[in-house]
Design an enzyme around this catalytic site. Structure first.
Site, short mmCIF file in Angstrom:
data_model
loop_
_atom_site.label_atom_id
_atom_site.label_comp_id
_atom_site.label_asym_id
_atom_site.label_seq_id
_atom_site.Cartn_x
_atom_site.Cartn_y
_atom_site.Cartn_z
N ARG A 191 0.84 -1.40 0.07
CA ARG A 191 -0.04 0.05 -0.12
C ARG A 191 0.86 1.18 0.06
NH1 ARG A 191 -4.99 -1.02 4.06
NH2 ARG A 191 -6.14 -2.53 2.71
N TYR A 228 -7.02 4.49 -6.82
CA TYR A 228 -7.86 5.63 -6.76
C TYR A 228 -7.63 6.57 -6.02
CZ TYR A 228 -8.88 3.03 -2.22
OH TYR A 228 -9.02 2.50 -1.09
N ASP A 310 -13.02 -6.05 12.67
CA ASP A 310 -12.02 -7.19 12.21
C ASP A 310 -11.82 -8.10 13.44
OD1 ASP A 310 -11.68 -6.40 9.84
OD2 ASP A 310 -9.69 -5.67 9.98
N GLY A 323 -13.86 -1.62 6.53
CA GLY A 323 -14.15 -0.37 7.11
C GLY A 323 -15.72 -0.11 7.10
#
Length: 703
Positions: A191, A228, A310, A323
């Site tokens: 990431r 994105y 989670d 999320g």
């Protein structure tokens, strides 16, 4: 009656200060509870990555007052998909107005969202008591039965409920399952963020971001790259999902520093534009995550502990809903543990939380697993992900509305003997016999004024009103007794202190012979006119009374009483009492003088009052869905009327007037029959005034 004091706020202990935990803290503080959040970190290391806020969770945040557009949230304006070689396979334009989803699908920097949620949870200026934030507080153990947590330094905190929001490596999960542990999915994800201006400045990469809010994916067989925008379209978020073995990640660490060389090697077979994008990565900010999965837990709650996010259901990132599901969990808990929740209700509410959330979270987990398969694997197993089905199920849901309804239904089941009337979608109907919670009203302070005229008339005519052969007169004579009663009710608790008028015709000396040959005796209620629709509906549907709507005017002055019944200005009944006076003394009153008026019970002081319930079947004229006799016994009433004053009349007069179809289009057939009733002699005319009105809840179906 003194109202019970509101329950004290709950003491809520939340383990974990991530997006889910802070959303829960915000929702619960806004409900007035005392919230403490325990976070092992210093809350300064939220990942430099972005998060999806679909319509389902964006709308929930907006309910809490958090508008993601204000923190740099980008609307998703399109989805574009390429093969690893750069060939276009899918292009969805989302710039047109979205008429399906109420709230936008936004792309937000995680750190910005986390910071905003922290403010909403802890800012003293917010609604409710600010949550207390205990950072650098590592939880060592939890006791779910007594709702305590113990920190590694030995400090113990006691609450009324514990919420485990401590992520995939949850400590609180051990209270629910000793064996459940996350495991590697075989995939990891690099990431990173790249400033948009850097990509636009390079001719080799500028076409990759041609647009203001597109999500772009390059799909290989066993790896993919997703890009994105976030932060007001100034940063591009990248997620590079690949086989874990290729990122050389030690152990099962989470968010471990990545290796740029490994990243470039993993995507060396992708098209030039992808390789050019990846070359811009700042190696110092590169992170890699092992994508963890976990077997489905059978339960998320035990005692006064509930897992969420989670900790309850780790999500793979393929649909960006990890999320979102944590936010939904948090809002669901906020509803179920809403203001006024008592401590003794906590366990039950947490079990209901499971009912509200488990099926949905696990189903979206499965959608996510399907979308994350290798392309070759997807071809072999033939299990296609239906994106329209997924989007409808995922985005077309509002957990607040869903949980509110589930809580309503749960509360309804606690009083199964509630009265239900149409429209049933809104729950059981408050009325004379129950309040909004299914509890009886206090009718002792209600008032009544009942004017009645008892008269002798034709038995043979009155018996034509009986709806079945089971009804008959006790006496064989041709003369019977009937009454017209006109009642004004006031200070009715079920009407918020208001009142209404009603008038009815009752035939006395009636008996009902049951199939076993036993007999009930009382008065038969032929018809009742009322000027309040709520009373008409409840009486017809709950008691089986033959009630109709009409306007009723009552005029009373010293010594006189007059009343009339009309329909839209057309009068069809009137009664008048003259020479009203108090009896000379109690000792000189007759038994009839002393008998209290039956006011809301509308009957003679016999064994009780009969009525007849008839409900027509829809679409089948002449057929009944329900047809049976009802009895309202005089004994067993929940509240006994208290007659304060009785006045007798020297003269009583009553009359019904037949009207034609034009004047009374819905009542002419009734008024014509009533006008046929002869008045041989007025036996008694009186007015009874007092307090206390029965709710007639003792009514029952005879057979």
């Amino acid at each position: 009656m003194t109202a019970a004091p509101d329950p004290a706020p709950l003491k809520v202990l939340i383990v974990g200060g991530g997006i889910g935990g802070l959303t829960a803290a915000t929702a619960l503080r806004q409900e007035g509870h005392e919230v403490t959040v325990f976070e092992r970190s210093k809350l300064d290391n939220e990942a430099g990555a972005a998060i999806h806020l679909g319509s389902n969770c964006n709308g929930l945040l907006r309910r809490l007052g958090l508008f993601a557009e204000d923190i740099g949230g980008n609307p998703t304006l399109g989805i574009v998909q390429y093969t690893a070689a750069g060939n276009l396979t899918f292009n969805l334009d989302l710039r047109k107005p979205n008429l399906l989803w109420k709230h936008s699908w936004l792309l937000v920097h995680r750190a910005h969202l986390h910071k905003a949620l922290y403010r909403f949870a802890a800012d003293p200026a917010g609604k409710g008591n600010p949550a207390e934030m205990k950072i650098s507080s590592c939880v060592a153990s939890v006791n779910a039965e007594v709702s305590t947590i113990t920190l590694e330094n030995g400090d113990v905190f006691k609450g009324d409920v514990v919420i485990g929001a401590d992520g995939v490596h949850s400590i609180t999960r051990k209270q629910v399952s000793k064996t459940a542990k996350p495991f590697g999915s075989g995939r990891s994800a690099f990431r990173f963020l790249i400033p948009k201006e850097e990509i636009l400045a390079d001719p080799e990469t500028r076409d990759a971001v041609d647009g203001d809010g597109r999500m772009v994916m390059w799909m290989g067989n066993d790896r993919r790259l997703v890009m994105y925008p976030c932060s007001n379209n100034t940063l591009l978020n990248f997620v590079a999902i690949h086989p874990s073995k290729e990122s050389d990640m030690p152990g099962d660490g989470w968010s471990t520093g990545g290796n740029k060389a490994r990243l470039l090697e993993a995507y060396k077979e992708f098209c030039p534009i992808v390789r050019a994008l990846l070359s811009k990565v700042n190696a110092e900010t590169l992170s890699v995550w092992t994508l963890l999965d976990m077997d489905v837990l059978r339960s998320w709650t035990v005692g006064k502990l509930a897992l969420m996010g989670d900790a309850a259901h780790p999500f793979l990132p393929h649909q960006g809903q990890g999320g979102g599901m944590a936010i939904e969990d948090a809002v669901s808990l906020g509803v179920l543990l809403g203001k006024g929740t008592r401590k003794e209700e906590v366990k039950e509410r947490l079990r209901l939380y499971e009912v509200c959330r488990m099926e949905r979270a696990h189903r979206i987990q499965e959608y996510t697993r399907l979308s994350g398969r290798d392309l070759e694997e997807a071809k072999k197993d033939g299990k296609e992900l239906n994106m329209m089905e997924y989007q409808s199920y995922c985005f077309g849901h509002d957990e607040y509305d869903h949980t509110i309804q589930m809580l309503r239904k749960s509360n309804w089941t606690k009083t199964p003997d509630r009265f239900w009337r149409m429209p049933v979608a809104f729950g059981s109907m408050p009325g004379p016999r129950q309040d909004s919670f299914g509890l009886p009203h206090d009718g002792l302070q209600s008032t009544f004024v009942t004017a009645s005229i008892k008269f002798r008339t034709s038995r043979t005519l009155l018996q034509n009103f009986f709806p079945s052969p089971a009804f008959s007169f006790s006496s064989p004579g041709t003369v019977a007794t009937a009454s017209i009663r006109m009642t004004t009710l006031g200070n009715m608790s079920w009407l918020g202190g208001g009142g209404y008028n009603f008038s009815g015709l009752f035939v006395h000396g009636v008996q009902y012979t049951k199939r076993d040959a036993s007999v009930l005796r009382g008065s038969y209620c032929v018809v009742v006119f009322e000027d309040l629709a709520d009373a008409i509906l409840s009486g017809r549907e709950e008691l089986g009374m033959s009630k109709l709507g009409a306007s009723i005017q009552v005029h009373q002055k010293e010594g006189e009483y007059a009343a009339g019944i009309d329909w839209r200005g057309v009068q069809f009944a009137r009664m008048r009492l003259e020479g009203l006076h108090l009896p000379n003394s109690t000792s000189s009153m007759s038994a009839a003088d002393k008998a209290p008026a039956m006011n809301d019970k509308l009957g003679e002081a016999e064994e009780g009052t009969f009525c007849y319930r008839y409900i027509p079947a829809v679409g089948r004229p002449g057929t009944a869905d329900a047809e049976y006799a009802v009895f309202i016994p005089s004994e067993g009433a929940s509240q006994t009327p208290n007659v304060i004053r009785t006045m007798l009349a020297r003269k009583g007069d009553l009359a019904f007037e037949a009207r034609d179809r034009q004047a009374l289009p819905t009542l002419h057939h009734i008024t014509a029959r009533l006008a046929e009733i002869p008045v041989y002699e007025v036996v008694e005319a009186r007015i009874d005034e007092g307090t206390g009105v029965e709710d007639l809840s003792q009514a029952f179906r005879i057979e």
